[in-house]
Enzyme design. Structure first.
Site, PDB file in Angstrom:
ATOM      1  N   GLU A 150       0.881  -1.062  -0.119  1.00  0.00           N
ATOM      2  CA  GLU A 150      -0.024  -0.007   0.025  1.00  0.00           C
ATOM      3  C   GLU A 150       0.884   1.105   0.121  1.00  0.00           C
ATOM      4  OE1 GLU A 150       0.982   1.735   2.986  1.00  0.00           O
ATOM      5  OE2 GLU A 150       1.720  -0.255   3.547  1.00  0.00           O
ATOM      6  N   GLU A 210       4.468  -0.592   1.381  1.00  0.00           N
ATOM      7  CA  GLU A 210       4.819  -0.752  -0.027  1.00  0.00           C
ATOM      8  C   GLU A 210       4.889  -2.209  -0.351  1.00  0.00           C
ATOM      9  OE1 GLU A 210       8.191   1.015  -1.506  1.00  0.00           O
ATOM     10  OE2 GLU A 210       7.835   3.051  -0.491  1.00  0.00           O
TER      11      GLU A 210
END
Length: 336
Positions: A166, A308
């Site tokens: 994310e 991430e």
């Protein structure tokens, strides 16, 4: 676990015990191999076309000063993903994972249209949840559906293992609030420094999040809680996890944000948990409590707090090693 699963587990454990090693000598890798075999319901699991899906979205709550970075960083980091310059790009290239970035709620327009970048923008960020729910019910459902659609897309191309990452400035606040509600833990235990708040910033974050939690204390339905307190990227990850489990895929779980999405997914579909491999323990306050709640043993503990999906990409070679051990390692009969 069904009787069929029990029988399969026994056969897989017998195969592992027969390998050219002392019993249990490969430790957690042996348990990992058993888990992947049970997820795929076969003694010879395969990890085909692995993908890392990164969902990005902005958060209206950032106007309250709950992050050390401005919301504009979300847009800049997605551009960095597209250009191939972020940590997750580096680690995916290194370890053979296909990276797919999805704009599900970034405040900004991207001109790029590449196979590695997908646009499922539900809205240009969430609302300020201090005053109104972060998402409407329809927006929340659309974000969940975006995650499901993306997972089905990679599954159609033969993907059997998928990780979730994310990007969204302010999303540790959403994750802390979701943890508080779904785990029934005191809110202050769930709140950390996120992107690196100083003491004054941390006090501000705690004050704001307490006000938010108090506003929505009456909600009980998981989707309503997600809509009020979550982020578009978190909703998409929750949907993606649900779909991946339904498809019989191995799910790689990243850190604090991704695990908060799993809390939502598990509340909606409890069986999702069985498909999850927990890649690492984040340095973010609260993640260890999440892992304990889920009875999860993470593969790595590197003090990461980037997000991430970086923990997934770093841990994936260990999952490969476990599966390759099961499928390729010789048995003791070659020694006698």
């Amino acid at each position: 676990m069904s009787s069929t699963d029990t029988t399969l587990e026994q056969r897989v454990r017998q195969r592992i015990d027969g390998k050219t090693k002392p019993l249990g000598a490969l430790g957690q890798l042996e348990e990992l191999a058993v888990q992947v075999a049970l997820i795929q319901q076969t003694e010879t699991p395969v990890l085909d076309n692995p993908h890392l899906l990164v969902f990005a979205g902005d958060h209206g709550l950032t106007t309250e000063g709950i992050s050390a970075y401005p919301a504009a960083v979300t847009y800049g980091m997605v551009q960095n993903f597209i250009a191939g310059g972020a940590a997750i790009n580096v680690f995916c290239r290194q370890n053979g994972l296909n990276l797919l970035v999805c704009d599900v709620g970034v405040d900004g327009t991207f001109a790029e249209n590449t196979p590695e970048f997908v646009k499922f923008k539900v809205s240009p960020g969430t609302r300020n949840m201090r005053y109104e729910p972060a998402m409407t019910a329809d927006e929340c459902a659309a974000a969940v559906d975006a995650g499901k659609t993306l997972v089905n897309g990679v599954a159609y191309r033969g993907c059997t293992v998928v990780g979730f990452g994310e990007m969204g400035i302010g999303n540790t606040s959403s994750a802390a609030l979701l943890m508080h509600r779904f785990m029934n833990r005191p809110l202050q235990e769930c709140i950390g420094r996120g992107t690196g708040l100083d003491e004054a910033g941390l006090r501000q974050k705690r004050t704001i999040l307490q006000a938010v939690a108090d506003r929505y204390v009456h909600l009980t339905d998981p989707m309503a809680i997600l809509a009020a307190l979550g982020g578009l990227e978190i909703a998409a990850i929750a949907g993606g996890m649900i779909q991946a489990a339904e498809n019989g895929m191995v799910i790689l779980v990243d850190g604090f944000i991704a695990t908060s999405a799993l809390l939502v997914a598990q509340a909606l579909v409890p069986s999702v948990r069985a498909n999850c491999i927990f890649c690492h323990q984040s340095d973010e306050a609260g993640h260890r409590l999440m892992l304990d709640y889920l009875n999860a043993k993470p593969l790595l503990h590197l003090d990461l707090r980037l997000g991430e999906g970086t923990g997934c990409a770093l841990a994936y070679p260990l999952v490969q090693a476990a599966v390759n051990m099961l499928n390729e390692m010789a048995t003791m009969d070659v020694l006698y």
